[in-house]
Write a protein that holds these residues in place. Sequence first.
Motif, short mmCIF file in Angstrom:
data_model
loop_
_atom_site.label_atom_id
_atom_site.label_comp_id
_atom_site.label_asym_id
_atom_site.label_seq_id
_atom_site.Cartn_x
_atom_site.Cartn_y
_atom_site.Cartn_z
N VAL A 201 46.44 65.21 72.01
CA VAL A 201 47.55 65.75 71.24
C VAL A 201 48.83 65.44 72.00
O VAL A 201 49.01 65.85 73.13
N VAL A 202 49.72 64.70 71.35
CA VAL A 202 50.95 64.29 72.01
C VAL A 202 52.12 64.94 71.28
O VAL A 202 52.35 64.66 70.10
N PHE A 203 52.84 65.81 71.97
CA PHE A 203 54.02 66.41 71.37
C PHE A 203 55.27 65.61 71.71
O PHE A 203 56.16 65.47 70.90
N ILE A 204 55.34 65.11 72.93
CA ILE A 204 56.46 64.27 73.34
C ILE A 204 55.87 63.00 73.94
O ILE A 204 55.30 63.04 75.03
N PRO A 205 56.00 61.88 73.25
CA PRO A 205 55.51 60.62 73.82
C PRO A 205 56.37 60.24 75.02
O PRO A 205 57.57 59.99 74.88
#
Length: 152
Positions: free
Chosen positions: A48-52
């Motif tokens: 889960v990536v919220f900020i790449p």
Amino acid sequence: MHPALRRLLIGPAENSFGRYLGLLAAGTLFVATFAAYAFGVFAVSGCVVFIPGDAAVVGSIAAAVVGYSRGGLVFAWLVAYAPLLGYHADHAFLGLSNRTVQYRLGYFIRVDGLAFLAVEGVVIGTVAFAVGYLGSLGVEFVRSGAEPERLR
């Protein structure tokens, strides 16, 4: 609009070339970040990536450059948002390759996803713009040769 607020948001009135350059930089950063993720230069770690991370670094460097050159805050937001949008495009169109084209396009233009990335872009762009702007003030202070009062 108050002249100081206008100058902060879109830069000095005499710098229309800088505005076009800001728009061009945003488009270039979008395409470059999309290509970097597509060709594996940038990688996404975790599920889960919220900020790449890589896109955020590219956007923050570009926004700091806008702040350093005393461009407008709106353009700092734009150049911070464009790499995040490039990551989102890579994920939507290449990461969901087992879905239909209509689904991928719908996923890409979903308002909640675009708004979430816009909030990230505004936060990253504002902080980086402030760092760049303060850096330019520091360089200007050092170049002027002014000594602080306590060192005289």
